[in-house]
Motif scaffolding. Structure first.
Motif, mmCIF file in Angstrom:
data_model
loop_
_atom_site.group_PDB
_atom_site.id
_atom_site.type_symbol
_atom_site.label_atom_id
_atom_site.label_comp_id
_atom_site.label_asym_id
_atom_site.label_seq_id
_atom_site.Cartn_x
_atom_site.Cartn_y
_atom_site.Cartn_z
ATOM 1 N N LEU A 9 0.357 -1.284 -0.106
ATOM 2 C CA LEU A 9 -0.143 -0.028 0.705
ATOM 3 C C LEU A 9 0.757 0.921 -0.259
ATOM 4 C CD1 LEU A 9 -2.527 -0.534 2.133
ATOM 5 C CD2 LEU A 9 -3.024 -0.327 -0.009
ATOM 6 N N GLU A 10 2.254 1.288 1.016
ATOM 7 C CA GLU A 10 2.941 2.548 0.983
ATOM 8 C C GLU A 10 3.680 2.623 -0.245
ATOM 9 O OE1 GLU A 10 4.961 1.771 4.258
ATOM 10 O OE2 GLU A 10 3.739 2.462 5.821
ATOM 11 N N LYS A 41 -5.567 8.074 -4.494
ATOM 12 C CA LYS A 41 -4.037 8.172 -3.424
ATOM 13 C C LYS A 41 -5.234 7.897 -2.240
ATOM 14 C CE LYS A 41 -0.606 11.537 -1.865
ATOM 15 N NZ LYS A 41 -0.028 12.660 -1.824
ATOM 16 N N LEU A 42 -5.989 9.228 -1.690
ATOM 17 C CA LEU A 42 -6.463 9.290 -0.840
ATOM 18 C C LEU A 42 -7.305 7.283 0.238
ATOM 19 C CD1 LEU A 42 -7.663 10.970 1.267
ATOM 20 C CD2 LEU A 42 -9.508 11.357 0.180
ATOM 21 N N ARG A 43 -7.642 6.998 -0.834
ATOM 22 C CA ARG A 43 -8.576 5.822 -0.600
ATOM 23 C C ARG A 43 -7.013 4.994 -0.025
ATOM 24 N NH1 ARG A 43 -10.037 5.133 -6.101
ATOM 25 N NH2 ARG A 43 -11.911 6.274 -5.922
ATOM 26 N N VAL A 44 -6.014 5.099 -0.920
ATOM 27 C CA VAL A 44 -4.934 3.871 -0.728
ATOM 28 C C VAL A 44 -4.658 4.672 1.097
ATOM 29 C CG1 VAL A 44 -2.709 4.038 -1.000
ATOM 30 C CG2 VAL A 44 -4.324 3.305 -2.559
ATOM 31 N N LYS A 45 -4.473 6.116 0.935
ATOM 32 C CA LYS A 45 -4.248 6.523 2.195
ATOM 33 C C LYS A 45 -5.184 6.458 3.708
ATOM 34 C CE LYS A 45 -2.932 11.084 4.455
ATOM 35 N NZ LYS A 45 -2.676 12.183 4.568
ATOM 36 N N LEU A 50 -6.072 2.449 7.532
ATOM 37 C CA LEU A 50 -6.823 0.980 9.035
ATOM 38 C C LEU A 50 -6.017 0.183 8.775
ATOM 39 C CD1 LEU A 50 -9.519 1.132 6.710
ATOM 40 C CD2 LEU A 50 -9.522 1.947 8.880
ATOM 41 N N ALA A 51 -4.548 -0.473 8.632
ATOM 42 C CA ALA A 51 -4.189 -0.867 8.376
ATOM 43 C C ALA A 51 -2.960 -0.796 10.073
ATOM 44 C CB ALA A 51 -3.197 -1.532 7.216
#
Length: 52
Positions: A9-10, A41-45, A50-51
């Motif tokens: 994700l990062e 990018k916001l969804r991934v952030k 959450l992770a």
């Protein structure tokens, strides 16, 4: 300790960040593409948060 999922994700977040910067520095950036990349990018952030 980071998981493989969090690392992925990062990495995806960093790629999106670079793509946004590249597009914004073009002579005539595609504003729709930039907006879409920023949403991704916001969804991934959010998923990274959450992770943690």
């Amino acid at each position: 300790m980071q998981t493989a999922h969090l690392s992925a994700l990062e990495a995806k977040h960093a790629v999106l960040d670079r793509r946004i910067a590249e597009e914004e520095h073009r002579p005539m950036p595609d504003t729709y593409l930039v907006a879409d990349l920023k949403k991704q990018k916001l969804r991934v952030k959010e998923e990274i948060a959450l992770a943690h």
